[in-house]
Design a protein around this motif. Structure first.
Motif, mmCIF file in Angstrom:
data_model
loop_
_atom_site.group_PDB
_atom_site.id
_atom_site.type_symbol
_atom_site.label_atom_id
_atom_site.label_comp_id
_atom_site.label_asym_id
_atom_site.label_seq_id
_atom_site.Cartn_x
_atom_site.Cartn_y
_atom_site.Cartn_z
ATOM 1 N N ALA A 131 54.165 31.220 8.417
ATOM 2 C CA ALA A 131 54.259 29.857 8.968
ATOM 3 C C ALA A 131 53.070 29.562 9.880
ATOM 4 N N ALA A 132 52.667 30.534 10.685
ATOM 5 C CA ALA A 132 51.513 30.341 11.565
ATOM 6 C C ALA A 132 50.227 30.206 10.757
ATOM 7 N N SER A 135 46.363 23.950 8.218
ATOM 8 C CA SER A 135 46.683 22.553 7.930
ATOM 9 C C SER A 135 46.024 21.593 8.924
ATOM 10 N N THR A 136 45.244 22.113 9.844
ATOM 11 C CA THR A 136 44.615 21.251 10.847
ATOM 12 C C THR A 136 43.203 21.751 11.147
ATOM 13 N N GLN A 170 45.015 25.709 16.159
ATOM 14 C CA GLN A 170 44.665 26.961 15.508
ATOM 15 C C GLN A 170 44.831 28.150 16.456
ATOM 16 N N ARG A 171 44.492 27.965 17.722
ATOM 17 C CA ARG A 171 44.685 29.047 18.706
ATOM 18 C C ARG A 171 46.168 29.304 18.955
ATOM 19 N N ASP A 172 46.957 28.246 18.922
ATOM 20 C CA ASP A 172 48.402 28.440 19.022
ATOM 21 C C ASP A 172 48.921 29.267 17.838
ATOM 22 N N ALA A 173 48.378 29.019 16.678
ATOM 23 C CA ALA A 173 48.788 29.774 15.491
ATOM 24 C C ALA A 173 48.384 31.247 15.614
ATOM 25 N N ILE A 174 47.219 31.496 16.204
ATOM 26 C CA ILE A 174 46.789 32.887 16.414
ATOM 27 C C ILE A 174 47.767 33.599 17.352
#
Length: 123
Positions: free
Chosen positions: A46-47, A53-54, A60-64
């Motif tokens: 999901a991350a 997707s952006t 992107q840092r939140d996804a990391i």
């Protein structure tokens, strides 16, 4: 009257004071480990999808950060799963080993062992 082997085995297990797995919460921890082990990769995917997707670097840092947390969840889940699944197996193995050693000792009390390891009836 001689005590039956199964009755003696149950009595000796009670003397060993091995915790009954039904009385503990090992099943709960095993299930929690399984859930965490599955949840880790799902959260990582999901991350990954969120980061691709952006183009916003903050997202992107939140996804990391989420991927790091997912790795931690998967490792903790694997550790919990291994610990509590092996506990059940090793508890049975210890009880079986104790029983086999007691049977071997009883067998040796009634028979003598030759030098080649074979048994002969005692005189």
């Amino acid at each position: 009257m001689t005590e039956a082997r199964a009755d003696r085995f149950v009595r000796e297990l009670a003397e060993l004071k091995i915790a009954d797995p039904a009385a503990g919460r090992s099943q709960l921890w095993l299930r929690l480990g399984t859930v965490l082990l599955v949840l880790g990769p799902v959260l990582a995917v999901a991350a990954y999808l969120m980061s691709h997707s952006t183009r916003d670097p903050l997202v992107q840092r939140d996804a990391i950060t989420l991927v790091g947390g997912a790795i931690v969840l998967a490792v903790v889940g694997a550790a919990l799963f291994l610990r509590y699944s092996l506990t059940g197996f090793l508890r049975f193995w210890l009880a079986r080993q104790s029983f086999d050693l007691a049977m071997f000792a009883d067998h040796l009390n009634h028979k003598e062992v030759d030098n080649d390891g074979s048994f002969t009836a005692s005189r």
